[in-house]
Design a protein around this motif. Sequence first.
Motif, mmCIF file in Angstrom:
data_model
loop_
_atom_site.group_PDB
_atom_site.id
_atom_site.type_symbol
_atom_site.label_atom_id
_atom_site.label_comp_id
_atom_site.label_asym_id
_atom_site.label_seq_id
_atom_site.Cartn_x
_atom_site.Cartn_y
_atom_site.Cartn_z
ATOM 1 N N ASN A 10 0.770 -1.218 -0.129
ATOM 2 C CA ASN A 10 0.073 -0.139 0.087
ATOM 3 C C ASN A 10 0.994 1.164 -0.019
ATOM 4 O OD1 ASN A 10 -2.975 -0.706 0.562
ATOM 5 N ND2 ASN A 10 -1.933 -2.110 1.784
ATOM 6 N N LYS A 11 0.473 2.203 -0.788
ATOM 7 C CA LYS A 11 1.204 3.424 -0.837
ATOM 8 C C LYS A 11 0.223 4.621 -0.622
ATOM 9 C CE LYS A 11 4.814 6.314 -1.506
ATOM 10 N NZ LYS A 11 5.940 6.522 -0.607
ATOM 11 N N VAL A 12 0.422 5.479 0.285
ATOM 12 C CA VAL A 12 -0.299 6.852 0.198
ATOM 13 C C VAL A 12 0.535 8.042 -0.290
ATOM 14 C CG1 VAL A 12 -2.122 7.948 1.677
ATOM 15 C CG2 VAL A 12 -1.983 5.569 1.784
ATOM 16 N N THR A 13 0.121 8.940 -0.888
ATOM 17 C CA THR A 13 0.963 9.954 -1.284
ATOM 18 C C THR A 13 0.311 11.073 -1.398
ATOM 19 O OG1 THR A 13 2.902 10.644 -2.625
ATOM 20 C CG2 THR A 13 0.925 9.467 -3.871
ATOM 21 N N GLU A 14 0.785 12.210 -1.616
ATOM 22 C CA GLU A 14 0.079 13.529 -1.962
ATOM 23 C C GLU A 14 0.167 14.014 -3.190
ATOM 24 O OE1 GLU A 14 0.861 15.809 2.236
ATOM 25 O OE2 GLU A 14 1.816 16.404 0.642
ATOM 26 N N ASP A 18 6.311 12.048 -6.439
ATOM 27 C CA ASP A 18 6.809 10.945 -7.228
ATOM 28 C C ASP A 18 6.509 9.478 -6.446
ATOM 29 O OD1 ASP A 18 9.477 12.432 -8.870
ATOM 30 O OD2 ASP A 18 7.389 12.964 -9.008
ATOM 31 N N VAL A 19 6.242 8.564 -6.846
ATOM 32 C CA VAL A 19 6.219 6.955 -6.409
ATOM 33 C C VAL A 19 6.887 6.108 -7.243
ATOM 34 C CG1 VAL A 19 4.262 7.627 -5.156
ATOM 35 C CG2 VAL A 19 4.054 6.787 -7.175
ATOM 36 N N LEU A 60 1.701 2.791 -21.699
ATOM 37 C CA LEU A 60 1.591 3.939 -20.508
ATOM 38 C C LEU A 60 0.897 5.055 -20.827
ATOM 39 C CD1 LEU A 60 5.725 3.801 -20.048
ATOM 40 C CD2 LEU A 60 3.810 2.731 -18.719
ATOM 41 N N PRO A 61 0.144 5.480 -19.766
ATOM 42 C CA PRO A 61 -0.801 6.736 -20.154
ATOM 43 C C PRO A 61 -0.303 8.173 -20.285
ATOM 44 C CG PRO A 61 -0.813 6.110 -17.702
ATOM 45 C CD PRO A 61 -0.065 4.890 -18.428
ATOM 46 N N SER A 62 0.715 8.193 -19.834
ATOM 47 C CA SER A 62 1.234 9.666 -20.142
ATOM 48 C C SER A 62 2.682 9.449 -19.777
ATOM 49 C CB SER A 62 0.853 10.665 -19.046
ATOM 50 O OG SER A 62 1.318 10.433 -17.774
ATOM 51 N N ASP A 63 3.375 10.503 -19.922
ATOM 52 C CA ASP A 63 5.049 10.627 -19.927
ATOM 53 C C ASP A 63 5.475 10.762 -18.230
ATOM 54 O OD1 ASP A 63 5.591 14.264 -21.029
ATOM 55 O OD2 ASP A 63 4.378 13.408 -19.392
ATOM 56 N N ARG A 64 4.256 10.602 -17.405
ATOM 57 C CA ARG A 64 4.696 10.782 -16.248
ATOM 58 C C ARG A 64 5.048 9.317 -15.438
ATOM 59 N NH1 ARG A 64 1.079 11.514 -12.864
ATOM 60 N NH2 ARG A 64 -0.749 11.275 -14.040
ATOM 61 N N PHE A 65 4.591 8.380 -16.489
ATOM 62 C CA PHE A 65 4.830 7.011 -16.156
ATOM 63 C C PHE A 65 6.295 6.315 -16.921
ATOM 64 C CE2 PHE A 65 0.942 5.639 -14.173
ATOM 65 C CZ PHE A 65 0.118 6.754 -14.193
ATOM 66 N N ILE A 79 5.860 6.679 -10.939
ATOM 67 C CA ILE A 79 5.028 7.694 -11.275
ATOM 68 C C ILE A 79 5.426 9.077 -10.934
ATOM 69 C CG2 ILE A 79 2.588 8.317 -11.439
ATOM 70 C CD1 ILE A 79 1.932 5.442 -10.604
ATOM 71 N N GLN A 80 5.425 9.811 -11.761
ATOM 72 C CA GLN A 80 5.968 11.342 -11.515
ATOM 73 C C GLN A 80 5.018 12.552 -11.142
ATOM 74 O OE1 GLN A 80 8.754 11.956 -14.775
ATOM 75 N NE2 GLN A 80 10.446 11.818 -13.310
ATOM 76 N N ARG A 81 4.908 13.279 -10.406
ATOM 77 C CA ARG A 81 3.990 14.063 -10.247
ATOM 78 C C ARG A 81 2.653 13.459 -10.138
ATOM 79 N NH1 ARG A 81 7.204 15.395 -14.179
ATOM 80 N NH2 ARG A 81 5.590 15.226 -15.896
ATOM 81 N N THR A 82 2.371 12.748 -9.068
ATOM 82 C CA THR A 82 0.880 11.681 -9.232
ATOM 83 C C THR A 82 0.021 12.704 -9.148
ATOM 84 O OG1 THR A 82 1.492 11.753 -6.828
ATOM 85 C CG2 THR A 82 2.182 10.015 -8.063
ATOM 86 N N GLN A 83 -1.101 12.370 -9.842
ATOM 87 C CA GLN A 83 -2.599 12.774 -9.791
ATOM 88 C C GLN A 83 -3.543 12.053 -9.288
ATOM 89 O OE1 GLN A 83 -2.737 15.978 -11.295
ATOM 90 N NE2 GLN A 83 -0.514 16.111 -11.308
ATOM 91 N N GLN A 84 -4.641 12.393 -8.844
ATOM 92 C CA GLN A 84 -5.643 11.619 -8.037
ATOM 93 C C GLN A 84 -6.156 10.654 -9.092
ATOM 94 O OE1 GLN A 84 -8.486 14.402 -6.610
ATOM 95 N NE2 GLN A 84 -7.514 14.416 -4.639
ATOM 96 N N GLU A 85 -6.158 10.724 -10.112
ATOM 97 C CA GLU A 85 -6.512 9.782 -11.249
ATOM 98 C C GLU A 85 -5.717 8.705 -11.513
ATOM 99 O OE1 GLU A 85 -6.223 12.909 -12.224
ATOM 100 O OE2 GLU A 85 -5.196 13.109 -14.186
ATOM 101 N N ASP A 86 -4.453 8.883 -10.549
ATOM 102 C CA ASP A 86 -3.484 7.901 -10.725
ATOM 103 C C ASP A 86 -3.736 6.741 -9.890
ATOM 104 O OD1 ASP A 86 -0.749 10.028 -11.055
ATOM 105 O OD2 ASP A 86 -2.023 8.943 -12.539
ATOM 106 N N SER A 87 -4.769 7.067 -8.726
ATOM 107 C CA SER A 87 -5.145 6.055 -7.631
ATOM 108 C C SER A 87 -5.523 4.947 -8.418
ATOM 109 C CB SER A 87 -6.157 6.695 -6.592
ATOM 110 O OG SER A 87 -5.527 7.882 -6.016
ATOM 111 N N ALA A 88 -5.019 3.631 -7.901
ATOM 112 C CA ALA A 88 -5.558 2.246 -8.578
ATOM 113 C C ALA A 88 -4.737 1.412 -7.838
ATOM 114 C CB ALA A 88 -5.238 2.245 -9.905
ATOM 115 N N VAL A 89 -4.917 -0.044 -8.127
ATOM 116 C CA VAL A 89 -4.162 -1.114 -7.801
ATOM 117 C C VAL A 89 -3.026 -1.309 -9.009
ATOM 118 C CG1 VAL A 89 -3.681 -3.452 -7.076
ATOM 119 C CG2 VAL A 89 -5.548 -2.074 -6.215
ATOM 120 N N TYR A 90 -1.654 -1.396 -8.768
ATOM 121 C CA TYR A 90 -0.906 -1.705 -9.975
ATOM 122 C C TYR A 90 -0.273 -3.003 -9.804
ATOM 123 C CZ TYR A 90 -1.154 3.350 -11.001
ATOM 124 O OH TYR A 90 -1.490 4.447 -11.247
ATOM 125 N N LEU A 91 -0.482 -3.845 -10.811
ATOM 126 C CA LEU A 91 -0.098 -5.153 -10.765
ATOM 127 C C LEU A 91 0.912 -5.411 -11.595
ATOM 128 C CD1 LEU A 91 -3.668 -6.531 -11.018
ATOM 129 C CD2 LEU A 91 -2.241 -7.202 -8.971
#
Lengths: 114, 114
Positions: A10-14, A18-19, A60-65, A79-91
């Motif tokens: 699990n990862k919670v970020t603002e 970057d994560v 990859l959805p954008s150059d942030r990935f 994932i750089q400069r995370t956005q709220q729409e990046d919230s998901a499970v990454y498998l």
Amino acid sequence: GAGVSQSPSNKVTEKGKDVELRCDPISGHTALYWYRQRLGQGLEFLIYFQGNSAPDKSGLPSDRFSAERTGESVSTLTIQRTQQEDSAVYLCASSLEGLASLQYFGAGTRLSVL
Amino acid sequence: SQKIEQNSEALNIQEGKTATLTCNYTNYSPAYLQWYRQDPGRGPVFLLLIRENEKEKRKERLKVTFDTTLKQSLFHITASQPADSATYLCALDQGNTGFQKLVFGTGTRLLVSP
């Protein structure tokens, strides 16, 4: 190891931070995949690594990935400069080389962007 | 456009009955189709693969059919048990890509009541 290992679980970020997500595939598996799964949705392909070939980054959805893989071992998804729409499970999944090989999945990293 | 459709509504059945899940696809020509099981908080687990030239595949209480004319796969669980309760995902390859770039459906949740 016995299976595909992902960390953190699990990862919670603002927003804006970057994560980095990590995947350890099954030893000997030459193929490695990253997927994104939003709540109640199917798996969305992100990127694929196969041996020493150039990775397929078409999902990859954008150059942030971005993602890297060291040889046939560990992979990191950044994932750089995370956005709220990046919230998901990454498998992450790995498989043996060859057509029709089944994929073995890790438990995923649940990313929450506040 | 390309689509993979699985019934988004949960399927509720009684223990001992046969569960049948459907996967329909549009504008794909897959060489094979896979079924995975996903439990909450876990990654998908491979169950069965069926190739385009196979009509039916069985494994224990599981049976998969693949009709390339109808563009449909059916997934059956006979003598269902509460432990079979999970989300079941179908996945197909995009064909002629040279690697296993799987496209997943959104999954159907199965609930087996005692």
